[in-house]
Design a protein around this motif. Structure first.
Motif, PDB file in Angstrom:
ATOM      1  N   GLU A   1      36.926  50.340  37.804  1.00 40.09           N
ATOM      2  CA  GLU A   1      38.140  50.468  37.309  1.00 40.09           C
ATOM      3  C   GLU A   1      39.257  50.758  38.597  1.00 40.09           C
ATOM      4  N   MET A   2      38.808  51.866  39.250  1.00 43.18           N
ATOM      5  CA  MET A   2      39.533  52.152  40.467  1.00 43.18           C
ATOM      6  C   MET A   2      39.864  50.891  41.379  1.00 43.18           C
ATOM      7  N   ASP A   3      38.804  49.882  41.454  1.00 40.65           N
ATOM      8  CA  ASP A   3      39.185  48.613  42.105  1.00 40.65           C
ATOM      9  C   ASP A   3      40.180  47.797  41.648  1.00 40.65           C
ATOM     10  N   ARG A   4      40.041  47.716  40.254  1.00 39.38           N
ATOM     11  CA  ARG A   4      41.104  46.922  39.602  1.00 39.38           C
ATOM     12  C   ARG A   4      42.584  47.410  39.717  1.00 39.38           C
ATOM     13  N   LEU A   5      42.627  48.720  39.524  1.00 42.27           N
ATOM     14  CA  LEU A   5      44.024  49.253  39.829  1.00 42.27           C
ATOM     15  C   LEU A   5      44.308  49.421  41.289  1.00 42.27           C
ATOM     16  N   VAL A   6      43.539  49.356  42.371  1.00 40.43           N
ATOM     17  CA  VAL A   6      44.049  49.240  43.719  1.00 40.43           C
ATOM     18  C   VAL A   6      44.571  47.910  44.043  1.00 40.43           C
ATOM     19  N   ARG A   7      43.936  46.727  43.472  1.00 39.10           N
ATOM     20  CA  ARG A   7      44.305  45.542  43.697  1.00 39.10           C
ATOM     21  C   ARG A   7      45.337  44.933  42.589  1.00 39.10           C
ATOM     22  N   GLY A   8      45.949  45.867  41.769  1.00 36.71           N
ATOM     23  CA  GLY A   8      46.806  45.522  41.152  1.00 36.71           C
ATOM     24  C   GLY A   8      46.812  44.769  39.707  1.00 36.71           C
ATOM     25  N   ALA A   9      45.204  44.800  39.188  1.00 37.91           N
ATOM     26  CA  ALA A   9      45.040  44.218  38.149  1.00 37.91           C
ATOM     27  C   ALA A   9      45.120  44.986  36.814  1.00 37.91           C
ATOM     28  N   TYR A  10      46.235  45.556  36.658  1.00 40.62           N
ATOM     29  CA  TYR A  10      46.348  46.671  35.541  1.00 40.62           C
ATOM     30  C   TYR A  10      47.522  46.273  34.663  1.00 40.62           C
ATOM     31  N   THR A  11      47.824  46.833  33.712  1.00 42.96           N
ATOM     32  CA  THR A  11      48.946  46.632  32.839  1.00 42.96           C
ATOM     33  C   THR A  11      49.580  47.708  32.488  1.00 42.96           C
ATOM     34  N   GLY A  12      50.864  47.434  32.194  1.00 43.97           N
ATOM     35  CA  GLY A  12      51.571  48.949  32.079  1.00 43.97           C
ATOM     36  C   GLY A  12      52.279  49.365  33.515  1.00 43.97           C
ATOM     37  N   ARG A  13      52.024  50.530  33.735  1.00 41.31           N
ATOM     38  CA  ARG A  13      52.469  51.286  34.994  1.00 41.31           C
ATOM     39  C   ARG A  13      51.490  52.290  35.739  1.00 41.31           C
ATOM     40  N   LEU A  14      51.357  52.276  36.726  1.00 42.02           N
ATOM     41  CA  LEU A  14      50.482  53.088  37.570  1.00 42.02           C
ATOM     42  C   LEU A  14      51.270  54.661  37.442  1.00 42.02           C
ATOM     43  N   PHE A  15      50.361  55.647  37.527  1.00 40.74           N
ATOM     44  CA  PHE A  15      50.842  56.952  37.584  1.00 40.74           C
ATOM     45  C   PHE A  15      49.566  57.793  38.158  1.00 40.74           C
ATOM     46  N   PRO A  16      50.054  59.116  38.667  1.00 41.13           N
ATOM     47  CA  PRO A  16      48.870  59.994  39.125  1.00 41.13           C
ATOM     48  C   PRO A  16      47.914  60.156  38.105  1.00 41.13           C
ATOM     49  N   GLY A  17      46.783  60.435  38.306  1.00 40.56           N
ATOM     50  CA  GLY A  17      45.758  60.446  37.386  1.00 40.56           C
ATOM     51  C   GLY A  17      45.286  59.308  36.553  1.00 40.56           C
ATOM     52  N   ARG A  18      45.841  58.051  36.752  1.00 43.97           N
ATOM     53  CA  ARG A  18      45.274  57.074  35.757  1.00 43.97           C
ATOM     54  C   ARG A  18      44.115  56.650  36.268  1.00 43.97           C
ATOM     55  N   THR A  19      43.021  56.147  35.333  1.00 48.97           N
ATOM     56  CA  THR A  19      41.752  55.990  35.528  1.00 48.97           C
ATOM     57  C   THR A  19      41.395  54.592  34.964  1.00 48.97           C
ATOM     58  N   THR A  20      42.210  54.040  34.080  1.00 50.70           N
ATOM     59  CA  THR A  20      41.810  52.636  33.302  1.00 50.70           C
ATOM     60  C   THR A  20      42.847  51.646  33.788  1.00 50.70           C
ATOM     61  N   SER A  21      42.277  50.487  34.018  1.00 49.04           N
ATOM     62  CA  SER A  21      43.233  49.302  34.163  1.00 49.04           C
ATOM     63  C   SER A  21      43.913  48.834  32.911  1.00 49.04           C
ATOM     64  N   SER A  22      43.002  48.891  31.662  1.00 47.13           N
ATOM     65  CA  SER A  22      44.158  48.441  30.450  1.00 47.13           C
ATOM     66  C   SER A  22      45.037  49.140  29.799  1.00 47.13           C
ATOM     67  N   VAL A  23      45.827  48.459  29.083  1.00 46.85           N
ATOM     68  CA  VAL A  23      47.060  49.077  28.642  1.00 46.85           C
ATOM     69  C   VAL A  23      46.796  49.993  27.493  1.00 46.85           C
TER      70      VAL A  23
END
Length: 406
Positions: free
Chosen positions: A198-220
């Motif tokens: 999940e961190m790999d997906r967050l780092v490469r931008g494959a997430y929905t919604g917005r990033l914020f400190p402490g986020r751990t999942t890429s799904s909305v």
């Protein structure tokens, strides 16, 4: 010289430095010094009421021409701060990374004043469909593209965009898609990859919604999903600009072309609050209409010797236009687009972007009229006037003259 300088010394230095920079790239640095003096005197401009129509102007805008002195500063101290130029309230620009590029930054229009640009309906399936007199050479098979990373880019005016970086199987260049609006997503980016976390997906931008400190999942989450459903669905296709890289026009203040102005104007139009459909700038690394920067500089020397932009390319034994748009078509398909409104003056580009089997359909062509022609700032120079004249007369470019002021 002492480490700390007075405000008047800084203002003088800014004025000297500003005289070396093209006015349409950065706001007046002297105005910045004036704004600092205003703040020291207790007069602070209200950002919500500043005029944003011409950030590159050489003058601080005041209601009356009588209020201007020879150096462009206001002599009427009774004028309200809201009549000041927006550049007066910003920090001085850096020479390495200008705070403003021509003619303005994205989203700088006044929402209550400006509406979306008007498009002219086109249909490439008809000979009289307004799609140019030439038949562009199309690739038989579209390239394979993959978006490997995206990131949110906040801009200096508050507008946001998502920068997508693409790889492909036809060259080793990193082409880009600048996306405005949250509903336009890359299929290849969102596709799961073997072994990734999940961190790999967050780092490469494959997430929905917005990033914020402490986020751990890429799904909305449920709240974001509900908000997306409640958002107004666009009633028309997104505005799209296919833009080829131009180092000289976008970075080193060249007045030989209007590429820098076109890039900024496209971003500004796509950031307008009235543009509910979003927008995409496909940024292709095709410097010099496909001949590369080195050959382009040789062409500039030939232009100084008397050739126009088309003749210079031909003298160097290059086509007048060596660009290809198959990558743009493939990237638009990856971004889920089937119909688009194309922001261009080149009607031949319409069929070229649609792909060999009309994988993308252009429904409207939106003209890109130079700002100086519309009386909204921009810049004028003998070189760019000759460049535009050649594109119209020799390359078939068109302008929607109805959009000019009467």
């Amino acid at each position: 010289m002492p480490v700390s300088e007075s405000g008047s010394q800084r203002g003088a230095d800014f004025s000297q430095e500003d005289s070396q920079l093209p006015s349409f790239y950065s706001p007046r640095t002297k105005a910045t010094a004036d704004a600092e003096a205003d703040r020291r005197n207790g007069s602070v401009a209200d950002l919500s009421t500043l005029s944003l129509s011409n950030p590159g102007s050489n003058r601080r805008i005041v209601p009356s021409k009588d209020a201007d002195n020879d150096d462009g500063a206001s002599t009427d101290t009774s004028r309200p701060p809201s009549s000041l130029q927006i550049g007066a309230s910003l920090p001085p620009p850096s020479l390495l990374s200008p705070a403003f590029t021509p003619p303005s930054t994205p989203g700088s229009a006044t929402p209550s004043v400006e509406k979306e640009p008007r498009g002219v309906p086109v249909d490439s399936s008809k000979p009289t469909g307004g799609c140019g007199r030439n038949k562009p050479k199309l690739l038989e098979t579209l390239p394979h593209v993959e978006c490997i990373v995206r990131a949110r880019i906040p801009t200096t005016t508050g507008a946001e965009m998502f920068l997508h970086l693409y790889t492909n199987n036809v060259d080793n260049k990193e082409h880009l898609a600048i996306v405005f609006g949250g509903k336009i997503r890359s299929r290849s980016l969102d596709a799961p990859r073997p072994g990734e976390t999940e961190m790999d997906r967050l780092v490469r931008g494959a997430y929905t919604g917005r990033l914020f400190p402490g986020r751990t999942t890429s799904s909305v989450n449920n709240n974001d999903a509900q908000q997306e459903k409640e958002e107004e669905e666009p009633t028309q296709p997104p505005l799209v600009r296919i833009h080829s890289e131009c180092y000289t026009g976008e970075t080193v203040w060249s007045a030989r072309c209007d590429c820098g102005e076109q890039l900024d104007e496209a971003a500004r139009l796509m950031s307008l609050p009235s543009n509910k459909a979003g927008g995409i700038i496909i940024y292709l690394r095709q410097e010099g209409r496909g001949i590369g920067l080195g050959e382009k500089l040789k062409a500039y020397n030939l232009q100084d010797l008397g050739s126009d932009t088309v003749e210079a390319n031909l003298l160097l034994r290059h086509p007048a236009d060596a660009r290809s748009y198959g990558l743009a078509t493939a990237m638009l398909m990856d971004l889920g687009q089937k119909e688009i409104r194309l922001l261009t003056n080149n009607p031949d580009k319409i069929r070229a972007v649609e792909g060999p089997n009309r994988e993308i359909v252009v429904t409207e062509r939106v003209a890109m009229v130079p700002l100086s022609w519309k009386g909204r700032g921009g810049f004028r120079a003998p070189e760019v006037e000759g460049y535009l004249k050649t594109k119209i007369e020799k390359m078939g470019h068109m302008l929607d003259m109805a959009s000019l002021p009467s």
